[in-house]
Write an enzyme that holds these catalytic residues in place. Structure first.
Site: not given
Length: 302
Positions: A66-69, A71, A215, A273
């Site tokens: 997931g997003d934690g891994t 990160h 950007d 996190e």
């Protein structure tokens, strides 16, 4: 085809779930790599350490989690002199950064898309001596993350984030802040300050341009009051380019770097996190890491 690849997968899942996840992705990944090394994390921090210590050995690092891994891996890779290409296999609750890369949200389709897609160098945020790929937030968003019921998250997935937001948004405590950015200074009271690099939050699209990841600009929202009207406004806006400063309950700033201090030390949420506290100095590293993106990704990512 990549000559040498590593697949880092989250070891917190049960054995049956791990077997199912790996079974869904190994075939396509192995077919597109000469050598595929599998590494399972055992505790928080393992993914970051593995990327920092071994990242330059490989042409590509695949992240199954997931997003934690994600990160953790970004923090392990961002300081490398020659970081590998990164491919995300969405195995978490929200998988917001993989959504910004236009990757499918089922593992087998994501694995195929990674091997059929193209690469794109994207911006990475730096906060003090740490990094974030998607966002940094202070105030309401941190309270929301803290209030998430782990049992609800397990049963309801992304719906638990919405429930927590609705429980929190009517009772947010304001805080005093000072924000210095490229174009000047903002001071006063707010219930949340949100600094975005990515384009999704809690699976919901943010009203940012398709090229937000490339950007060279951070998008900053200063939200001064809580309540249901705020939620309605956030969901109604399709683009910050349509934002009306005189009729809005929040302010919007675009900048390359900023410093944020608050009247009391406050927790900061980075990619979901929570381990940093204000004050923070934030900057953007343009096109710092290269990711595999979906073949139908927005024009700004191709």
């Amino acid at each position: 085809m990549f000559k040498k690849a590593i697949l880092i997968h989250n070891g917190n899942a049960g054995q049956d779930e791990t077997d199912n996840r790996l079974g869904a992705v190994i075939g396509p990944l192995a077919a597109g790599t000469g050598e595929l090394v599998l590494v399972q994390t055992e505790k928080p921090g393992d993914a970051e350490r593995i990327c920092a210590e071994r990242g330059e050995e490989f042409d590509v690092v695949f992240i199954l989690g997931g997003d934690g891994t994600v990160h953790e891996c970004v923090n392990g890779l961002a300081d490398l002199a020659s970081p590998p290409v990164v491919g995300i296999l969405p195995g978490g609750t929200c998988n917001d950064f993989s959504r910004a890369l236009n990757l499918p949200q089922t593992l087998d389709q994501a694995a195929q898309a990674l091997m059929q897609g193209t690469t794109r160098a994207v911006d990475i945020g730096r906060v003090n001596d740490r990094y974030f790929s998607n966002f940094l937030g202070v105030g309401l968003i941190t309270d929301t993350s803290e209030n998430i019921n782990p049992q609800l998250k397990g049963k309801l997935g992304k719906l638990s984030y919405l429930i927590s937001t609705l429980q929190t948004v009517t009772s947010a405590d304001p805080f005093r802040f000072s924000l210095k950015y490229d174009g000047g200074t903002e001071e006063g009271e707010a219930v949340m300050i949100f600094v975005a690099n990515g384009r999704f939050l809690g699976t919901q699209p943010l009203p940012l341009d398709a090229d937000a990841l490339v950007d060279g600009i951070l998008d900053v929202a200063i939200i001064r009051e809580a309540g249901l009207p705020l939620l309605k406004e956030l969901f109604k806006i399709k683009s910050f380019r349509e934002w009306d400063a005189h009729a809005s309950s929040f302010e919007f700033i675009r900048t390359r770097e900023l410093t944020l201090s608050t009247d009391r030390s406050m927790q900061a949420d980075t990619d979901g996190e929570i381990y940093l506290n204000t004050p923070v100095s934030i900057s953007l590293l343009e096109k710092r890491l290269t990711f595999l993106v979906g073949e139908d990704a927005p024009a700004g990512l191709i």
